[in-house]
Design an enzyme around this catalytic site. Structure first.
Site, PDB file in Angstrom:
ATOM      1  N   ASP A   1       9.744  -2.492  -6.540  1.00  0.00           N
ATOM      2  CA  ASP A   1       9.913  -3.407  -7.678  1.00  0.00           C
ATOM      3  C   ASP A   1      10.454  -2.705  -8.917  1.00  0.00           C
ATOM      4  O   ASP A   1      10.266  -3.170 -10.039  1.00  0.00           O
ATOM      5  CB  ASP A   1       8.573  -4.095  -8.004  1.00  0.00           C
ATOM      6  CG  ASP A   1       7.462  -3.094  -8.274  1.00  0.00           C
ATOM      7  OD1 ASP A   1       7.706  -1.873  -8.174  1.00  0.00           O
ATOM      8  OD2 ASP A   1       6.345  -3.531  -8.585  1.00  0.00           O
TER       9      ASP A   1
ATOM     10  N   LYS B   1      -3.585   4.484 -13.575  1.00  0.00           N
ATOM     11  CA  LYS B   1      -4.061   3.491 -14.530  1.00  0.00           C
ATOM     12  C   LYS B   1      -5.225   4.012 -15.397  1.00  0.00           C
ATOM     13  O   LYS B   1      -6.345   3.505 -15.343  1.00  0.00           O
ATOM     14  CB  LYS B   1      -4.483   2.203 -13.805  1.00  0.00           C
ATOM     15  CG  LYS B   1      -3.511   1.721 -12.725  1.00  0.00           C
ATOM     16  CD  LYS B   1      -2.608   0.606 -13.170  1.00  0.00           C
ATOM     17  CE  LYS B   1      -1.373   0.441 -12.293  1.00  0.00           C
ATOM     18  NZ  LYS B   1      -1.540  -0.096 -10.963  1.00  0.00           N
TER      19      LYS B   1
ATOM     20  N   ASP C   1       9.678  -1.889 -14.370  1.00  0.00           N
ATOM     21  CA  ASP C   1       8.931  -2.452 -13.248  1.00  0.00           C
ATOM     22  C   ASP C   1       9.055  -3.972 -13.357  1.00  0.00           C
ATOM     23  O   ASP C   1       8.637  -4.569 -14.341  1.00  0.00           O
ATOM     24  CB  ASP C   1       7.463  -2.008 -13.359  1.00  0.00           C
ATOM     25  CG  ASP C   1       6.596  -2.562 -12.235  1.00  0.00           C
ATOM     26  OD1 ASP C   1       6.899  -3.642 -11.698  1.00  0.00           O
ATOM     27  OD2 ASP C   1       5.587  -1.917 -11.903  1.00  0.00           O
TER      28      ASP C   1
HETATM   29  N1  GDD Z   1       3.872  -1.757   2.541  1.00  0.00           N
HETATM   30  C1  GDD Z   1       3.033  -1.864   1.518  1.00  0.00           C
HETATM   31  N2  GDD Z   1       1.683  -1.965   1.761  1.00  0.00           N
HETATM   32  N3  GDD Z   1       3.505  -1.887   0.251  1.00  0.00           N
HETATM   33  C2  GDD Z   1       2.629  -1.994  -0.762  1.00  0.00           C
HETATM   34  C3  GDD Z   1       1.246  -2.113  -0.566  1.00  0.00           C
HETATM   35  C4  GDD Z   1       0.743  -2.083   0.784  1.00  0.00           C
HETATM   36  O1  GDD Z   1      -0.444  -2.183   1.066  1.00  0.00           O
HETATM   37  N4  GDD Z   1       0.634  -2.210  -1.771  1.00  0.00           N
HETATM   38  C5  GDD Z   1       1.622  -2.162  -2.701  1.00  0.00           C
HETATM   39  N5  GDD Z   1       2.822  -2.038  -2.096  1.00  0.00           N
HETATM   40  C6  GDD Z   1       4.141  -1.930  -2.727  1.00  0.00           C
HETATM   41  C7  GDD Z   1       4.445  -3.057  -3.694  1.00  0.00           C
HETATM   42  O2  GDD Z   1       5.164  -4.081  -3.025  1.00  0.00           O
HETATM   43  C8  GDD Z   1       5.307  -2.360  -4.735  1.00  0.00           C
HETATM   44  O3  GDD Z   1       6.667  -2.347  -4.352  1.00  0.00           O
HETATM   45  C9  GDD Z   1       4.804  -0.911  -4.726  1.00  0.00           C
HETATM   46  O4  GDD Z   1       4.104  -0.751  -3.485  1.00  0.00           O
HETATM   47  C10 GDD Z   1       3.867  -0.590  -5.899  1.00  0.00           C
HETATM   48  O5  GDD Z   1       2.848  -1.555  -5.954  1.00  0.00           O
HETATM   49  P1  GDD Z   1       2.521  -2.342  -7.302  1.00  0.00           P
HETATM   50  O6  GDD Z   1       1.445  -3.287  -6.986  1.00  0.00           O
HETATM   51  O7  GDD Z   1       3.764  -2.870  -7.905  1.00  0.00           O
HETATM   52  O8  GDD Z   1       1.908  -1.170  -8.163  1.00  0.00           O
HETATM   53  P2  GDD Z   1       1.898  -0.999  -9.752  1.00  0.00           P
HETATM   54  O9  GDD Z   1       3.166  -1.452 -10.351  1.00  0.00           O
HETATM   55  O10 GDD Z   1       0.633  -1.576 -10.289  1.00  0.00           O
HETATM   56  O11 GDD Z   1       1.768   0.629  -9.885  1.00  0.00           O
HETATM   57  C11 GDD Z   1       2.659   1.483  -9.159  1.00  0.00           C
HETATM   58  O12 GDD Z   1       3.921   1.546  -9.785  1.00  0.00           O
HETATM   59  C12 GDD Z   1       3.927   2.128 -11.109  1.00  0.00           C
HETATM   60  C13 GDD Z   1       5.362   2.110 -11.599  1.00  0.00           C
HETATM   61  O13 GDD Z   1       5.770   0.803 -11.753  1.00  0.00           O
HETATM   62  C14 GDD Z   1       2.043   2.892  -9.080  1.00  0.00           C
HETATM   63  O14 GDD Z   1       2.820   3.640  -8.186  1.00  0.00           O
HETATM   64  C15 GDD Z   1       1.995   3.571 -10.453  1.00  0.00           C
HETATM   65  O15 GDD Z   1       1.542   4.902 -10.309  1.00  0.00           O
HETATM   66  C16 GDD Z   1       3.376   3.560 -11.081  1.00  0.00           C
HETATM   67  O16 GDD Z   1       3.334   4.123 -12.384  1.00  0.00           O
HETATM   68 MG    MG Z   2       4.804  -2.561  -9.697  1.00  0.00          MG
END
Ligand code: GDD
Ligand code: MG
Length: 360
Positions: free
Chosen positions: A109, A160, A220
């Site tokens: 994303d 986080k 993001d």
């Molecule tokens: N296959 C799979 N399985 N993908 C997953 C799963 C899972 O169980 N859980 C999450 N994802 C994918 C989501 O679709 C997304 O593309 C990515 O992993 C990150 O998940 P988010 O839910 O968007 O996390 P976030 O935005 O709260 O936090 C993450 O991204 C940040 C940057 O935007 C973390 O990686 C943070 O450390 C980072 O700063």
């Molecule tokens: Mg995200």
């Protein structure tokens, strides 16, 4: 390191983008008319990365039907569909058999202008088990906070951190380049978070992770306000994606009159705009949208087949495919309207509304 593979994490449910993600999985949400994941694939292709594994789970059909085996894009796409989410590291462990050597991991994303070839060079130079792309933000509390020294060596990863407690402002920007041995550190058969478990464990075990800090464009897309910001930046050319900012897209050819169009605007094929309507600035209209007499649309993204009735107004909102806004209706700023939703004539939708036909 000629053949770097890529694993894209696209298994999340996209809860923060609901109701858009009731009908479309987050990676297929369009950026100026093209599914976001297709735009990411293009970026990989340009960097010479053609062997891609998609770790999916939520609404995988929308993804597999669009990309198939990848041959249309001259790429090879392998799918791993998780029945229950395995987490961001579990998803990698789950595709271990397909991984041959060093591999990129992408959060599915993130819209960024990061130069992948430069990141490969950095990783080679540093020689760690992994390199993480970082960017600097004002408030790290919604991200993974990464602590590193001047040489790039990472000493802590705090996912986080509670507001005000983060030890620095560099955050995990969601692109990693990892050596295959990182997969050995991930337990199989249960959900594992790379941010909360794997990275901290690698650091504790003395394995070298390096920070590749850049000041690239980065956002993001997982939040509605960011989705609109990303479009504004794409339309302004701050994030280089469209050929040239202005009034763009296949729909421009069909415009009878440009007087009501306030650049920047992107119009997809088959859209019609009444000459007395006002569209823009910062508006994207998907395929076959119809904007009727006297309607006003500002700072908004409309997907395909959206109809805006006479004298209706739409401000700073996202309307999914098939939405109908009745004559004289008003959609207040910050609203998100799900697939096929009908807003009746004259209705005033309060700012920040979430409207959807979806029944839980
Ligand atoms: N296959 C799979 N399985 N993908 C997953 C799963 C899972 O169980 N859980 C999450 N994802 C994918 C989501 O679709 C997304 O593309 C990515 O992993 C990150 O998940 P988010 O839910 O968007 O996390 P976030 O935005 O709260 O936090 C993450 O991204 C940040 C940057 O935007 C973390 O990686 C943070 O450390 C980072 O700063
Ligand atoms: Mg995200």
């Amino acid at each position: 390191m000629s053949e770097v593979q890529a694993i894209i994490l696209v298994g999340g449910e996209g809860t923060r983008l609901r109701p858009l993600t009731y009908g479309t999985p987050k990676p297929m949400v369009p950026i100026a008319g093209v599914p976001f994941l297709a735009r990411s694939m293009e970026r990989l292709y340009e960097a010479g990365i053609t062997d891609v594994i998609l770790a999916a789970g939520y609404m995988p059909k929308a993804i597999t039907e669009y990309f198939g085996d990848g041959s249309r894009l001259d790429m090879r796409i392998t799918y791993a569909i998780e029945e229950t989410p395995l987490g961001t590291a579990g998803a990698l462990k789950n595709v271990e058999e397909h991984v041959r050597g060093p591999f990129f991991v992408f959060n599915g994303d993130i819209l960024t202008s990061l130069d992948l070839r430069a990141m490969i060079q950095y990783h080679k130079k540093k020689g760690g088990v992994g390199s993480l792309h970082l960017i600097e933000v004002e408030d790290p509390s919604a991200f993974g906070c990464v602590v590193h020294d001047a040489d790039g060596a990472i000493s802590a990863f705090i996912e986080k951190p509670p507001p005000g407690t983060a030890p620095g402002n560099d955050i995990n920007a969601g692109t990693y380049l990892l050596e295959r041995e990182v997969l050995d550190a991930i337990p199989a058969g249960r959900p594992v978070s790379i941010e909360r478990e794997t990275f901290p464990q690698l650091i504790a075990a003395g394995k070298k992770l390096y920070a590749h800090v850049t000041n690239d464009y980065w956002i993001d897309l997982g939040r509605p306000e960011n989705y609109l910001t990303a479009h504004r930046d794409v339309l302004a050319g701050i994030m280089p994606l469209l050929v040239e900012p202005g009034i763009t897209g296949e729909g421009v050819a069909g415009l009878r009159d440009r007087r009501g169009i306030v650049a920047p605007v992107h119009l997809d094929a088959g859209t019609t705009i009444d000459p007395t309507a006002t569209v823009g600035p910062n508006v994207v209209l998907g395929r076959a949208c119809h904007v009727e007499a006297g309607a006003v649309i500002r700072e908004s993204v409309l997907w395909d087949d959206v109809r805006i009735g006479p004298r209706a107004t739409v401000e700073e909102s996202i309307l999914a495919s098939g939405v109908c806004v009745g004559s004289g209706a008003k959609v207040g700023a910050g609203s998100v309207v799900g697939h096929g939703y009908v807003i009746a004539d004259g209705v005033e939708v309060a700012p920040g509304s979430r409207l959807s036909e979806h029944k839980k």
